[in-house]
Design an enzyme around this catalytic site. Structure first.
Site, PDB file in Angstrom:
ATOM      1  N   ASP A 181       0.790  -1.088  -0.178  1.00 35.58           N
ATOM      2  CA  ASP A 181       0.109   0.280  -0.065  1.00 35.58           C
ATOM      3  C   ASP A 181       0.725   1.240  -0.656  1.00 35.58           C
ATOM      4  O   ASP A 181       2.148   1.039   0.580  1.00 35.58           O
ATOM      5  CB  ASP A 181      -0.755   0.165   0.963  1.00 35.58           C
ATOM      6  CG  ASP A 181      -1.904   0.979   0.842  1.00 35.58           C
ATOM      7  OD1 ASP A 181      -2.230   1.009  -0.206  1.00 35.58           O
ATOM      8  OD2 ASP A 181      -2.655   1.195   2.335  1.00 35.58           O
ATOM      9  N   ASN A 220     -10.828  -2.741  -6.003  1.00 34.52           N
ATOM     10  CA  ASN A 220     -10.229  -1.706  -7.030  1.00 34.52           C
ATOM     11  C   ASN A 220     -11.292  -1.653  -8.387  1.00 34.52           C
ATOM     12  O   ASN A 220     -10.200  -1.026  -8.733  1.00 34.52           O
ATOM     13  CB  ASN A 220      -8.205  -2.155  -7.312  1.00 34.52           C
ATOM     14  CG  ASN A 220      -7.852  -2.477  -6.205  1.00 34.52           C
ATOM     15  OD1 ASN A 220      -6.748  -2.688  -6.285  1.00 34.52           O
ATOM     16  ND2 ASN A 220      -7.820  -1.351  -5.553  1.00 34.52           N
TER      17      ASN A 220
END
Ligand code: FPP
Length: 263
Positions: free
Chosen positions: A31, A79
């Protein structure tokens, strides 16, 4: 975008530490790419590009350390909510990353596998993944699971659907459904339980990554953004893992002897 040097497996002067206990399976949420890039006045996509170098460095570090298995969260079923431009970029980028890094991973004796849902995944991405899986299928070093279009809830729902189909077809009785029945129908049934779950960029979330397999994982969160994470940071996380006491639901009575000893 500055071209990064290719990652070497054993660069001079970069030895892995000697650790008494190493995790058998490390899962990583990579991330912070977007924030890393924006903080430098760059578009989010530049962060993903920098993240590829981190990924290869971390894989090299895992191989050096002798890790048996690593799973990385490259694209989640959630996503797809990102902007169409970023989704398009991430699909194309995944395709080229797998294509470009396949031979290197093969040379490092890494076995590549894919975990995820087929629906919506670009066919051209899946083709590259299948090629990488085929090319590296006999490798005996670290197994690298690319989790692409992966979501933990989706994986468990897909397993439940497969079980329902077996029951409906008379191949399985409901009374015979056990934890193993579910585990056998996950995307990669032979995936080891996750020992160490790493998340970069400071967020204390698991984001639907390998929830079944991580039931007893040790969590390690670092503020370092993924593009700044590398093999040294991986080794540090593995060292921290070695200091954790794992009980898997068990317990040890530690009353000190002067209190328990009558005599
Ligand atoms: C999360 O950062 C990162 C991603 C969604 C993509 C990660 C992909 C790579 C590093 C390339 C590897 C590709 C393959 C196929 C293995 P973010 O965008 O959520 O960052 P933010 O939290 O700062 O917004």
């Amino acid at each position: 975008m500055v071209e990064a040097n290719p990652v070497e497996l054993n660069p001079a002067g970069l030895e892995p530490p000697h650790l008494e206990k190493i995790p058998q399976h490390v899962a990583i949420v990579m991330d912070g790419n977007g924030r890393w890039a924006n903080a430098r006045g760059l578009p989010r996509t530049a962060g993903h590009q920098a993240g590829e170098h981190s990924l290869m460095d971390v894989v090299a570090g895992g191989v050096q350390l002798g890790l048996p298995e690593m799973s990385v969260f490259a694209f989640s079923t959630e996503n797809w909510k990102r902007s169409p431009e970023e989704v398009r970029f991430l699909m194309g980028f995944s395709r080229s990353t797998i294509h470009d890094d396949r031979d290197t991973l093969d040379n490092w004796n890494v076995r590549v596998r894919w975990a995820g849902r087929r629906t919506r995944l670009w066919a051209s991405v899946l083709r590259e993944i299948r090629q990488a899986e085929f090319q590296t299928r006999n490798n005996t070093g670290m197994t690298l699971n690319l989790c692409l279009n992966y979501g933990g809830h989706a994986e468990i729902a897909d397993a439940a659907r497969a079980i329902a189909e077996d029951v409906a077809a008379g191949r399985l009785r409901p009374a015979d459904v056990t934890e193993q029945t579910v585990a056998d129908r996950l995307y990669l049934p032979d995936m080891r339980p996750v020992d160490l779950f790493i998340r970069t960029s400071g967020e204390f979330r698991t984001s639907n990554f390998l929830p079944w397999q991580s039931a007893y994982a040790e969590y390690y969160v670092t503020d370092v953004a993924w593009p700044d994470f590398g093999r040294r940071q991986l080794w540090e996380a593995c060292r921290a893992f070695g200091g954790r006491e794992r009980r898997f639901g068990g317990a040890v009575d530690r009353v000190r002897s002067e209190h328990s000893d009558e005599g």
